[in-house]
Design a protein around this motif. Structure first.
Motif, PDB file in Angstrom:
ATOM      1  N   UNK A 111     107.245  44.443 113.145  1.00  0.00           N
ATOM      2  CA  UNK A 111     106.628  43.550 113.997  1.00  0.00           C
ATOM      3  C   UNK A 111     107.440  42.351 113.938  1.00  0.00           C
ATOM      4  N   UNK A 112     107.992  41.785 112.798  1.00  0.00           N
ATOM      5  CA  UNK A 112     108.967  40.563 113.269  1.00  0.00           C
ATOM      6  C   UNK A 112     109.889  40.998 114.278  1.00  0.00           C
ATOM      7  N   UNK A 113     110.540  42.105 114.027  1.00  0.00           N
ATOM      8  CA  UNK A 113     111.612  42.535 114.961  1.00  0.00           C
ATOM      9  C   UNK A 113     110.975  42.574 116.389  1.00  0.00           C
ATOM     10  N   UNK A 114     109.953  43.158 116.646  1.00  0.00           N
ATOM     11  CA  UNK A 114     109.165  43.204 117.995  1.00  0.00           C
ATOM     12  C   UNK A 114     109.087  41.660 118.442  1.00  0.00           C
ATOM     13  N   UNK A 115     108.682  40.968 117.462  1.00  0.00           N
ATOM     14  CA  UNK A 115     108.193  39.532 118.198  1.00  0.00           C
ATOM     15  C   UNK A 115     109.528  38.963 118.567  1.00  0.00           C
ATOM     16  N   UNK A 116     110.474  39.033 117.514  1.00  0.00           N
ATOM     17  CA  UNK A 116     111.778  38.383 118.060  1.00  0.00           C
ATOM     18  C   UNK A 116     112.230  38.763 119.581  1.00  0.00           C
ATOM     19  N   UNK A 117     112.211  40.199 119.850  1.00  0.00           N
ATOM     20  CA  UNK A 117     112.623  40.768 121.017  1.00  0.00           C
ATOM     21  C   UNK A 117     111.704  40.291 122.103  1.00  0.00           C
ATOM     22  N   UNK A 118     110.506  40.125 122.008  1.00  0.00           N
ATOM     23  CA  UNK A 118     109.653  39.514 122.955  1.00  0.00           C
ATOM     24  C   UNK A 118     110.168  38.095 123.310  1.00  0.00           C
TER      25      UNK A 118
END
Length: 295
Positions: free
Chosen positions: A277-284
């Motif tokens: 989720x951290x990776x996803x949030x950074x991408x967003x």
């Protein structure tokens, strides 16, 4: 994307995540959502008076959007019955921007810049990562015979399919509303749309179990009122952003609410956030930055 529009969709995303958190904690989600739509229209009726009458060209959008809203909430309720909230919500909100970008190109003539396309794609990748996190964690944790695992995966597939249908409805009403507010003001337009769809939705539910519907209004009035105001204000902010920025940009950036929702689940509900989720949030957030630079 103008800084003002970006600020509007970020605020809308925070409000959207907040009212979804309240709705998630409710034991009567469908009825609460229906009353919230109708109550929101009632609360904001004063904004309709000075803007009356609406342009003739707005009425088709009002009627079509109201119908889509009823279908959207009905499908959403079914999706939550067949799939987990943490699966349905990210998939529905995460895939809607891709569909929205297609509709605005085909029907509204928008042409995102290369930087805008890259920003949209980056956000979509982040949303896919966020949406896939709960699914993969569940599948990897299954320690059951093959037959049970297959049924488990079929249930997830059914919930995911309904979530994609929900995403389709989101993209359709966003396109309709984005076109409508190019002709009229967001708040009075929402009063008409939410009023019609809220009346229809409450009426459908009341025809099945009227006592329950009105009992929920009494017992859940506080969360209904909170959701009504936050829903209305959040979407009004989005529609205002649609007026000053490309709909494909604003419609994608608004889904930052998924990140806020995941953070709220971590901080307030004790849910895991984790590396995925951290990776996803950074991408967003990186995609939102690209959209800001693109326009």
């Amino acid at each position: 994307m103008p800084v003002t529009a970006l600020a509007l969709v970020l605020a809308a995303g925070l409000l959207h995540a907040s009212w979804n958190l309240i709705l998630k904690r409710s034991s009567e989600r469908v009825v609460v959502a229906a009353w919230a739509m109708l109550l929101g229209a009632v609360v904001f009726i004063p904004t309709l008076v000075p803007a009356w009458p609406p342009p003739a060209g707005v009425w088709p959008f009002v009627g079509a959007s109201a119908v889509v809203y009823v279908a959207y909430y009905g499908c959403l309720a079914r999706a939550y019955g067949d799939g987990d909230f943490s699966l349905v919500y990210p998939i529905a909100r995460g895939t809607a921007p891709a569909m929205l970008a297609l509709w605005v190109v085909l029907f509204l003539g928008e042409r995102p810049s290369p930087g805008g396309v890259l920003g949209i794609a980056t956000i979509l990748c982040g949303l896919i990562v966020l949406g896939g996190a709960p699914l993969w964690s569940r599948v990897s944790s299954i320690r059951t015979p093959a037959g049970h695992r297959w049924r488990h995966l079929r249930a997830h597939a059914r919930g995911s399919g309904l979530a994609l249908l929900v995403a389709f409805f989101i993209s359709v009403y966003s396109t309709l509303d984005g076109a409508a507010v190019r002709q009229w003001l967001p708040l009075p337009y929402l009063v008409l749309v939410f009023g019609l769809s809220g009346l229809a939705f409450v009426g459908i539910l009341a025809s099945r179990d009227g006592k329950r519907v009105f009992r929920v209004l009494r017992t859940h009035f506080r969360p209904i009122a909170m959701i009504a105001v936050m829903t209305f204000v959040a979407y009004a902010l989005v529609l205002r952003a649609f007026q000053i920025a490309p709909i494909s940009y604003a419609g994608t950036a608004r889904e930052v609410g998924i990140v806020f929702g995941a953070l709220a689940g971590w901080l307030l509900l004790g849910e895991r956030f984790g590396r995925v989720r951290t990776v996803g949030a950074v991408l967003v957030f990186a995609g939102i930055g690209l959209l800001a630079l693109a326009g």
